[in-house]
Motif scaffolding. Structure first.
Motif, PDB file in Angstrom:
ATOM      1  N   LEU A   1       0.855  -1.185   0.000  1.00 60.91           N
ATOM      2  CA  LEU A   1       0.000   0.000   0.000  1.00 60.91           C
ATOM      3  C   LEU A   1       0.887   1.229   0.000  1.00 60.91           C
ATOM      4  O   LEU A   1       2.006   1.179   0.531  1.00 60.91           O
ATOM      5  CB  LEU A   1      -0.923   0.042   1.218  1.00 60.91           C
ATOM      6  CG  LEU A   1      -2.172  -0.823   1.243  1.00 60.91           C
ATOM      7  CD1 LEU A   1      -2.857  -0.700   2.598  1.00 60.91           C
ATOM      8  CD2 LEU A   1      -3.120  -0.475   0.124  1.00 60.91           C
ATOM      9  N   ARG A   2       0.350   2.319  -0.540  1.00 57.36           N
ATOM     10  CA  ARG A   2       1.060   3.592  -0.485  1.00 57.36           C
ATOM     11  C   ARG A   2       0.148   4.630   0.154  1.00 57.36           C
ATOM     12  O   ARG A   2      -0.922   4.922  -0.361  1.00 57.36           O
ATOM     13  CB  ARG A   2       1.459   4.049  -1.879  1.00 57.36           C
ATOM     14  CG  ARG A   2       2.381   5.265  -1.876  1.00 57.36           C
ATOM     15  CD  ARG A   2       2.546   5.842  -3.259  1.00 57.36           C
ATOM     16  NE  ARG A   2       3.640   6.793  -3.355  1.00 57.36           N
ATOM     17  CZ  ARG A   2       3.651   7.826  -4.185  1.00 57.36           C
ATOM     18  NH1 ARG A   2       2.632   8.037  -5.000  1.00 57.36           N
ATOM     19  NH2 ARG A   2       4.693   8.640  -4.233  1.00 57.36           N
ATOM     20  N   LEU A   3       0.615   5.167   1.271  1.00 59.98           N
ATOM     21  CA  LEU A   3      -0.125   6.215   1.961  1.00 59.98           C
ATOM     22  C   LEU A   3       0.398   7.583   1.529  1.00 59.98           C
ATOM     23  O   LEU A   3       1.591   7.745   1.276  1.00 59.98           O
ATOM     24  CB  LEU A   3       0.026   6.075   3.475  1.00 59.98           C
ATOM     25  CG  LEU A   3      -0.369   4.739   4.097  1.00 59.98           C
ATOM     26  CD1 LEU A   3      -0.214   4.808   5.623  1.00 59.98           C
ATOM     27  CD2 LEU A   3      -1.769   4.336   3.713  1.00 59.98           C
TER      28      LEU A   3
ATOM     29  N   LEU B   1       4.225   7.186   2.335  1.00 63.81           N
ATOM     30  CA  LEU B   1       4.748   5.996   2.989  1.00 63.81           C
ATOM     31  C   LEU B   1       4.442   4.804   2.096  1.00 63.81           C
ATOM     32  O   LEU B   1       3.286   4.405   1.961  1.00 63.81           O
ATOM     33  CB  LEU B   1       4.129   5.798   4.377  1.00 63.81           C
ATOM     34  CG  LEU B   1       4.734   4.647   5.189  1.00 63.81           C
ATOM     35  CD1 LEU B   1       6.188   4.971   5.575  1.00 63.81           C
ATOM     36  CD2 LEU B   1       3.905   4.353   6.435  1.00 63.81           C
ATOM     37  N   GLN B   2       5.482   4.282   1.464  1.00 70.48           N
ATOM     38  CA  GLN B   2       5.347   3.075   0.650  1.00 70.48           C
ATOM     39  C   GLN B   2       5.544   1.874   1.560  1.00 70.48           C
ATOM     40  O   GLN B   2       6.598   1.744   2.192  1.00 70.48           O
ATOM     41  CB  GLN B   2       6.371   3.053  -0.474  1.00 70.48           C
ATOM     42  CG  GLN B   2       6.331   1.797  -1.335  1.00 70.48           C
ATOM     43  CD  GLN B   2       5.048   1.672  -2.132  1.00 70.48           C
ATOM     44  OE1 GLN B   2       4.584   2.654  -2.703  1.00 70.48           O
ATOM     45  NE2 GLN B   2       4.477   0.473  -2.162  1.00 70.48           N
ATOM     46  N   MET B   3       4.535   1.026   1.643  1.00 68.83           N
ATOM     47  CA  MET B   3       4.573  -0.120   2.537  1.00 68.83           C
ATOM     48  C   MET B   3       4.547  -1.405   1.710  1.00 68.83           C
ATOM     49  O   MET B   3       3.558  -1.659   1.006  1.00 68.83           O
ATOM     50  CB  MET B   3       3.387  -0.085   3.501  1.00 68.83           C
ATOM     51  CG  MET B   3       3.297   1.209   4.292  1.00 68.83           C
ATOM     52  SD  MET B   3       1.971   1.197   5.522  1.00 68.83           S
ATOM     53  CE  MET B   3       0.544   1.134   4.456  1.00 68.83           C
ATOM     54  N   ASN B   4       5.601  -2.177   1.784  1.00 64.71           N
ATOM     55  CA  ASN B   4       5.713  -3.436   1.060  1.00 64.71           C
ATOM     56  C   ASN B   4       5.800  -4.595   2.042  1.00 64.71           C
ATOM     57  O   ASN B   4       6.087  -4.404   3.224  1.00 64.71           O
ATOM     58  CB  ASN B   4       6.942  -3.430   0.155  1.00 64.71           C
ATOM     59  CG  ASN B   4       6.900  -2.349  -0.894  1.00 64.71           C
ATOM     60  OD1 ASN B   4       5.835  -1.972  -1.394  1.00 64.71           O
ATOM     61  ND2 ASN B   4       8.065  -1.828  -1.260  1.00 64.71           N
ATOM     62  N   SER B   5       5.562  -5.788   1.539  1.00 64.25           N
ATOM     63  CA  SER B   5       5.656  -7.006   2.360  1.00 64.25           C
ATOM     64  C   SER B   5       4.865  -6.847   3.655  1.00 64.25           C
ATOM     65  O   SER B   5       5.364  -7.136   4.747  1.00 64.25           O
ATOM     66  CB  SER B   5       7.123  -7.332   2.658  1.00 64.25           C
ATOM     67  OG  SER B   5       7.858  -7.502   1.479  1.00 64.25           O
ATOM     68  N   LEU B   6       3.659  -6.391   3.527  1.00 66.85           N
ATOM     69  CA  LEU B   6       2.837  -6.107   4.710  1.00 66.85           C
ATOM     70  C   LEU B   6       2.510  -7.377   5.479  1.00 66.85           C
ATOM     71  O   LEU B   6       2.326  -8.454   4.886  1.00 66.85           O
ATOM     72  CB  LEU B   6       1.558  -5.384   4.301  1.00 66.85           C
ATOM     73  CG  LEU B   6       1.753  -3.894   3.995  1.00 66.85           C
ATOM     74  CD1 LEU B   6       0.604  -3.348   3.164  1.00 66.85           C
ATOM     75  CD2 LEU B   6       1.902  -3.111   5.283  1.00 66.85           C
ATOM     76  N   LYS B   7       2.446  -7.213   6.794  1.00 68.33           N
ATOM     77  CA  LYS B   7       2.162  -8.313   7.711  1.00 68.33           C
ATOM     78  C   LYS B   7       0.894  -7.989   8.506  1.00 68.33           C
ATOM     79  O   LYS B   7       0.564  -6.807   8.690  1.00 68.33           O
ATOM     80  CB  LYS B   7       3.326  -8.497   8.681  1.00 68.33           C
ATOM     81  CG  LYS B   7       4.675  -8.694   8.030  1.00 68.33           C
ATOM     82  CD  LYS B   7       5.782  -8.733   9.084  1.00 68.33           C
ATOM     83  CE  LYS B   7       7.149  -8.910   8.440  1.00 68.33           C
ATOM     84  NZ  LYS B   7       8.237  -8.942   9.454  1.00 68.33           N
ATOM     85  N   PRO B   8       0.211  -9.001   9.000  1.00 69.76           N
ATOM     86  CA  PRO B   8      -0.984  -8.728   9.823  1.00 69.76           C
ATOM     87  C   PRO B   8      -0.687  -7.793  10.996  1.00 69.76           C
ATOM     88  O   PRO B   8      -1.549  -6.985  11.372  1.00 69.76           O
ATOM     89  CB  PRO B   8      -1.387 -10.124  10.308  1.00 69.76           C
ATOM     90  CG  PRO B   8      -0.934 -11.034   9.212  1.00 69.76           C
ATOM     91  CD  PRO B   8       0.372 -10.436   8.735  1.00 69.76           C
ATOM     92  N   GLU B   9       0.514  -7.866  11.556  1.00 72.14           N
ATOM     93  CA  GLU B   9       0.848  -6.998  12.684  1.00 72.14           C
ATOM     94  C   GLU B   9       1.049  -5.543  12.279  1.00 72.14           C
ATOM     95  O   GLU B   9       1.234  -4.681  13.136  1.00 72.14           O
ATOM     96  CB  GLU B   9       2.093  -7.514  13.420  1.00 72.14           C
ATOM     97  CG  GLU B   9       3.294  -7.807  12.533  1.00 72.14           C
ATOM     98  CD  GLU B   9       3.393  -9.267  12.150  1.00 72.14           C
ATOM     99  OE1 GLU B   9       2.334  -9.877  11.812  1.00 72.14           O
ATOM    100  OE2 GLU B   9       4.521  -9.804  12.166  1.00 72.14           O
ATOM    101  N   ASP B  10       1.006  -5.246  10.984  1.00 71.79           N
ATOM    102  CA  ASP B  10       1.051  -3.853  10.527  1.00 71.79           C
ATOM    103  C   ASP B  10      -0.337  -3.209  10.577  1.00 71.79           C
ATOM    104  O   ASP B  10      -0.461  -2.007  10.335  1.00 71.79           O
ATOM    105  CB  ASP B  10       1.585  -3.770   9.098  1.00 71.79           C
ATOM    106  CG  ASP B  10       3.039  -4.175   8.991  1.00 71.79           C
ATOM    107  OD1 ASP B  10       3.385  -4.889   8.019  1.00 71.79           O
ATOM    108  OD2 ASP B  10       3.841  -3.771   9.859  1.00 71.79           O
TER     109      ASP B  10
END
Length: 122
Positions: free
Chosen positions: A18-20, A81-90
């Protein structure tokens, strides 16, 4: 009046991206440090990443290093904020923060956005 408006949150599967975005508007003369923070349900707000006005100094939480990238476009008063390889804890509400100097002011204001929800499913 100065406002920060976030966008880009949503639901994504683990491993996704996702990109915020966070755009500042109002009577802005200068923006110093900008950053992203997050708050998961039942937990305290924590720093995710910050960036100085020229981009020379960037800090990341250990939990996101190597996966998230913060950047900014000063011409647009926007931080990303570019978010890659996201995890459930994010999973959390992500909020934008900026140190803003208004026209005619001598003191920087600490301004917060309303937050955007990021949900990572397993």
């Amino acid at each position: 009046q100065v406002q920060l408006v976030e966008s880009g949150g949503g639901l994504v599967q683990a491993g996704g991206s996702l990109r915020l975005s966070c755009a500042a508007s109002g009577s802005i003369f200068k923006i110093n440090r900008m950053g992203w923070y997050r708050q998961a349900p039942g937990k305290q707000r924590e720093l995710v990443a910050t960036i100085t006005s020229g981009g020379a100094i960037i800090n990341y939480a250990n939990s996101v290093k190597g996966r998230f990238t913060i950047s900014r476009d000063n011409a647009k008063n926007t931080v990303y904020l570019q978010m890659n390889s996201l995890k459930p804890e994010d999973t959390a509400v992500y909020s934008c923060n900026a140190e803003v100097l208004k026209f005619g002011a001598v003191v920087y204001l600490d301004v917060w956005g309303q937050g955007t929800l990021v949900t990572v499913s397993s």
